[in-house]
Design a protein around this motif. Structure first.
Motif, mmCIF file in Angstrom:
data_model
loop_
_atom_site.group_PDB
_atom_site.id
_atom_site.type_symbol
_atom_site.label_atom_id
_atom_site.label_comp_id
_atom_site.label_asym_id
_atom_site.label_seq_id
_atom_site.Cartn_x
_atom_site.Cartn_y
_atom_site.Cartn_z
ATOM 1 N N VAL A 1 -4.036 -0.730 46.953
ATOM 2 C CA VAL A 1 -5.407 -1.212 46.770
ATOM 3 C C VAL A 1 -5.603 -1.625 45.317
ATOM 4 O O VAL A 1 -5.195 -0.901 44.409
ATOM 5 C CB VAL A 1 -6.422 -0.111 47.152
ATOM 6 C CG1 VAL A 1 -7.840 -0.515 46.757
ATOM 7 C CG2 VAL A 1 -6.351 0.177 48.652
ATOM 8 N N VAL B 1 -12.634 -0.862 50.350
ATOM 9 C CA VAL B 1 -12.175 0.517 50.475
ATOM 10 C C VAL B 1 -12.911 1.340 49.423
ATOM 11 O O VAL B 1 -12.880 1.004 48.240
ATOM 12 C CB VAL B 1 -10.652 0.636 50.268
ATOM 13 C CG1 VAL B 1 -10.207 2.085 50.436
ATOM 14 C CG2 VAL B 1 -9.901 -0.263 51.235
ATOM 15 N N ASP C 1 -16.614 -0.961 56.379
ATOM 16 C CA ASP C 1 -15.842 -0.566 55.208
ATOM 17 C C ASP C 1 -15.003 0.677 55.492
ATOM 18 O O ASP C 1 -15.264 1.438 56.420
ATOM 19 C CB ASP C 1 -16.771 -0.299 54.022
ATOM 20 C CG ASP C 1 -17.484 -1.555 53.550
ATOM 21 O OD1 ASP C 1 -16.873 -2.643 53.624
ATOM 22 O OD2 ASP C 1 -18.659 -1.456 53.135
ATOM 23 N N LEU C 2 -13.997 0.874 54.656
ATOM 24 C CA LEU C 2 -13.071 1.993 54.816
ATOM 25 C C LEU C 2 -13.303 3.036 53.727
ATOM 26 O O LEU C 2 -13.738 2.716 52.622
ATOM 27 C CB LEU C 2 -11.629 1.500 54.750
ATOM 28 C CG LEU C 2 -11.206 0.506 55.841
ATOM 29 C CD1 LEU C 2 -9.866 -0.106 55.506
ATOM 30 C CD2 LEU C 2 -11.156 1.198 57.198
ATOM 31 N N PHE D 1 -14.606 1.435 44.312
ATOM 32 C CA PHE D 1 -14.164 0.629 45.451
ATOM 33 C C PHE D 1 -13.135 -0.403 45.028
ATOM 34 O O PHE D 1 -13.043 -0.798 43.856
ATOM 35 C CB PHE D 1 -15.346 -0.062 46.141
ATOM 36 C CG PHE D 1 -16.048 -1.106 45.304
ATOM 37 C CD1 PHE D 1 -15.680 -2.438 45.362
ATOM 38 C CD2 PHE D 1 -17.085 -0.738 44.451
ATOM 39 C CE1 PHE D 1 -16.335 -3.389 44.589
ATOM 40 C CE2 PHE D 1 -17.748 -1.686 43.680
ATOM 41 C CZ PHE D 1 -17.375 -3.020 43.750
ATOM 42 N N ARG E 1 -9.910 -3.239 47.109
ATOM 43 C CA ARG E 1 -9.503 -4.001 48.300
ATOM 44 C C ARG E 1 -8.000 -3.872 48.512
ATOM 45 O O ARG E 1 -7.244 -3.868 47.545
ATOM 46 C CB ARG E 1 -9.837 -5.488 48.121
ATOM 47 C CG ARG E 1 -11.321 -5.809 48.059
ATOM 48 C CD ARG E 1 -11.553 -7.241 47.620
ATOM 49 N NE ARG E 1 -11.142 -7.468 46.242
ATOM 50 C CZ ARG E 1 -10.081 -8.167 45.872
ATOM 51 N NH1 ARG E 1 -9.293 -8.733 46.777
ATOM 52 N NH2 ARG E 1 -9.793 -8.312 44.589
ATOM 53 N N TYR E 2 -7.587 -3.773 49.767
ATOM 54 C CA TYR E 2 -6.168 -3.907 50.061
ATOM 55 C C TYR E 2 -5.894 -5.355 50.432
ATOM 56 O O TYR E 2 -6.800 -6.207 50.393
ATOM 57 C CB TYR E 2 -5.724 -2.915 51.132
ATOM 58 C CG TYR E 2 -6.295 -3.084 52.512
ATOM 59 C CD1 TYR E 2 -5.466 -3.341 53.591
ATOM 60 C CD2 TYR E 2 -7.661 -2.947 52.747
ATOM 61 C CE1 TYR E 2 -5.982 -3.469 54.872
ATOM 62 C CE2 TYR E 2 -8.184 -3.065 54.015
ATOM 63 C CZ TYR E 2 -7.341 -3.335 55.071
ATOM 64 O OH TYR E 2 -7.862 -3.459 56.341
ATOM 65 N N SER F 1 -14.057 5.563 58.093
ATOM 66 C CA SER F 1 -14.695 4.264 57.899
ATOM 67 C C SER F 1 -16.207 4.443 57.940
ATOM 68 O O SER F 1 -16.723 5.424 58.503
ATOM 69 C CB SER F 1 -14.245 3.262 58.967
ATOM 70 O OG SER F 1 -14.614 3.696 60.259
ATOM 71 N N ILE G 1 -6.113 5.929 54.097
ATOM 72 C CA ILE G 1 -7.377 5.717 54.785
ATOM 73 C C ILE G 1 -7.699 6.962 55.599
ATOM 74 O O ILE G 1 -6.889 7.428 56.413
ATOM 75 C CB ILE G 1 -7.318 4.480 55.705
ATOM 76 C CG1 ILE G 1 -6.897 3.235 54.904
ATOM 77 C CG2 ILE G 1 -8.652 4.278 56.400
ATOM 78 C CD1 ILE G 1 -7.780 2.908 53.726
ATOM 79 N N ASN H 1 -10.616 -0.398 62.559
ATOM 80 C CA ASN H 1 -10.689 0.568 61.467
ATOM 81 C C ASN H 1 -10.205 1.940 61.902
ATOM 82 O O ASN H 1 -9.589 2.672 61.120
ATOM 83 C CB ASN H 1 -12.117 0.645 60.929
ATOM 84 C CG ASN H 1 -12.489 -0.553 60.075
ATOM 85 O OD1 ASN H 1 -11.618 -1.312 59.658
ATOM 86 N ND2 ASN H 1 -13.779 -0.744 59.839
ATOM 87 N N GLY I 1 -11.225 5.944 51.618
ATOM 88 C CA GLY I 1 -9.849 6.308 51.321
ATOM 89 C C GLY I 1 -9.727 7.480 50.375
ATOM 90 O O GLY I 1 -10.690 7.886 49.723
ATOM 91 N N TYR J 1 -13.600 5.097 47.482
ATOM 92 C CA TYR J 1 -12.821 6.289 47.144
ATOM 93 C C TYR J 1 -13.407 6.973 45.910
ATOM 94 O O TYR J 1 -14.228 6.383 45.190
ATOM 95 C CB TYR J 1 -11.354 5.928 46.893
ATOM 96 C CG TYR J 1 -11.161 4.664 46.077
ATOM 97 C CD1 TYR J 1 -11.176 4.690 44.676
ATOM 98 C CD2 TYR J 1 -10.977 3.439 46.703
ATOM 99 C CE1 TYR J 1 -11.006 3.536 43.943
ATOM 100 C CE2 TYR J 1 -10.810 2.274 45.967
ATOM 101 C CZ TYR J 1 -10.825 2.324 44.586
ATOM 102 O OH TYR J 1 -10.673 1.176 43.853
#
Length: 455
Positions: A384, A411, A436-437, A397, A399-400, A432, A429, A374, A439, A413
């Motif tokens: 995403v 992800v 989880d990330l 949230f 996903r990529y 983390s 990004i 990460n 962004g 945001y």
């Protein structure tokens, strides 16, 4: 007034598809779905029976639903799915107070007639051949509207010595390409932008129906569907991943660079005793080859910890293998001793304490690997797919391409306003949190940048 039903489905996404098909049949028959069990006339619990903890969860759900039943609603409880198929009459005999019907997976197509009999006050036990489980039919999507699981086959022929699936689900049965494509087109028309192909072994697709493996042929047809943006592959058997599949993934943007490959172990002796192929050197070469052919690919795998007879040295080999390969996604699970399996009958079971120590070691190591991974993603920009808003924790949230729903990191945001699910975003990004990330939204993809103006 139409009777109402409540549906609970447990376990894997293949089981979810079965539940979606039963829901469609019930709605077409005039029954109404209730998200609240206390307002339903009957409840269906579509159980998982793969291993001990899944069975315990299924029993717990039945008991909890029985508490609702005691105070009035639902009046009836119907048990379906893998646990029902595996234990059949035992479910009814052990839970007579709670359960009004137990049906095997081969009776899913008869769910409407089963419900009618139960509502008339009859107890029902129905276990036709498991191969009667329908492969085709209408389904009511239970996921977010922008992604859906598409089951391409049923059953399994692999006969791994630890696994109950072949005895529960039966022989491998592929769907026809034209039927799968037709369903995918219908999904696309209904707003699905990501389809996730599932089976007990997706890489065996077509062998029973066409006499050869046909996953590549299927994918070549699916990528032609205009409104499908992402196609994701789960449950790929390691030794059936071909260069033709990898070449297609590298060439076709719609097939996301993500492979779920349950390897289970790397030690040759353990794999052989699992009735699986390969060894550490072969798997390392394969992983390197996959990564060379499909740059940027995310490999997800799972390992079984504490298989009968697994020595400390064999576990250390697995531990080192996972360290060296640095899988982008990895799950590991304690071996579960199951009745009527070859491995379950062995007298060299690993102690629960040893399994727990080994499991914790693997998970701690993977946590460090994920932290490093990460960290390397900071500053990178990904496309995403927007999934939802977490109202309890206050973040949007998605996903990529490197994350499948429910099992992989998300992800998180911020957005200036709510947007529909399924919108594709460009996200940088910046940090983390655990796995989880976090962004920062840079832009919307394509013409979706107009979405806020539309609101």
């Amino acid at each position: 007034m139409a009777e109402k039903f409540h549906m609970i489905t447990l376990g894997c996404d293949k089981n979810r598809v079965d539940a979606e098909m039963m829901v469609a049949k019930l709605l077409d028959a005039g029954y109404e779905f209730s998200p609240n069990p206390s307002k339903a006339d009957f409840a269906i619990i579509n159980t998982c029976g793969f291993k001990s903890d899944a069975i315990e969860e299924s029993i717990s759900e039945i008991v909890e639903m029985g508490m609702y039943k005691e105070v009035g609603k639902p009046k009836y409880i119907i048990v379906t799915g893998c646990m029902a198929q595996r234990f059949q009459h035992q479910v009814m005999s052990d839970m007579q107070k709670e359960v009004d019907a137990v049906i095997g997976i081969g009776a899913n197509a008869d769910i409407v007639s089963v419900v009618k009999r139960v509502l008339s006050g009859k107890k029902v036990l129905l276990f036709p051949p498991k191969e009667n489980l329908p492969l085709e039919g209408k389904k009511i999507q239970s996921t977010h509207p922008h992604y859906a699981y598409l089951k391409i086959a049923e059953g399994c022929n692999n006969k791994c010595t630890y696994c109950t699936i072949p005895s529960i689900r039966g022989r491998y049965r592929s769907r026809k390409i034209e039927d799968i494509v037709s369903q995918a087109k219908e999904m696309a028309q209904n707003g699905v932008r990501e389809i996730i192909l599932v089976a007990q072994d997706t890489t065996s697709y077509g062998i029973d129906l066409y006499g050869k493996y046909m996953l590549v042929n299927l994918l070549e047809e699916l990528v032609k569907i205009e409104d499908i943006r992402w196609i994701r592959l789960l449950y790929c058997y390691p030794h059936r991943i071909t260069d033709s599949l990898l070449s297609l993934m590298a060439k076709e943007e719609k097939i996301v660079n993500y492979l779920d490959i349950p390897m289970q172990h790397c030690n040759e002796k353990v794999l052989r005793e699992m009735n699986r192929r390969g060894n550490k050197d072969e798997l390392e070469k394969q992983i390197k080859h996959i990564r060379e052919m499909v740059p940027g690919i995310y490999i997800r795998t799972t390992f079984i910890i504490g298989f009968p007879g697994e020595t400390k040295e064999e576990f250390v080999e697995l531990f080192q293998f996972a360290h060296d390969m640095k899988f982008e996604r990895m799950g590991c699970f304690e071996y579960s001793q199951e009745e009527n399996t070859i491995a379950g009958e062995r007298n060299d079971q690993v102690s629960e304490s040893d399994k727990l120590v080994r499991l914790r070691s693997m998970r701690h190591q993977q946590a460090y690997i994920m932290d490093e991974f990460n960290e390397s993603l900071k500053g990178k920009i990904f496309t995403v797919i927007h999934d939802d808003y977490n109202s309890k924790k206050g973040y949007y949230f998605g996903r990529y391409y490197g994350s499948a729903p429910d099992v992989d990191p998300i992800v998180m945001y911020d957005l200036p306003a709510a947007i529909p699910s399924g919108i594709f975003l460009k996200i940088k990004i910046v940090d983390s949190r655990y796995s989880d990330l976090i962004g920062e939204v840079i832009d919307f993809c394509e013409d979706e940048s107009l979405i806020f103006e539309d609101n």
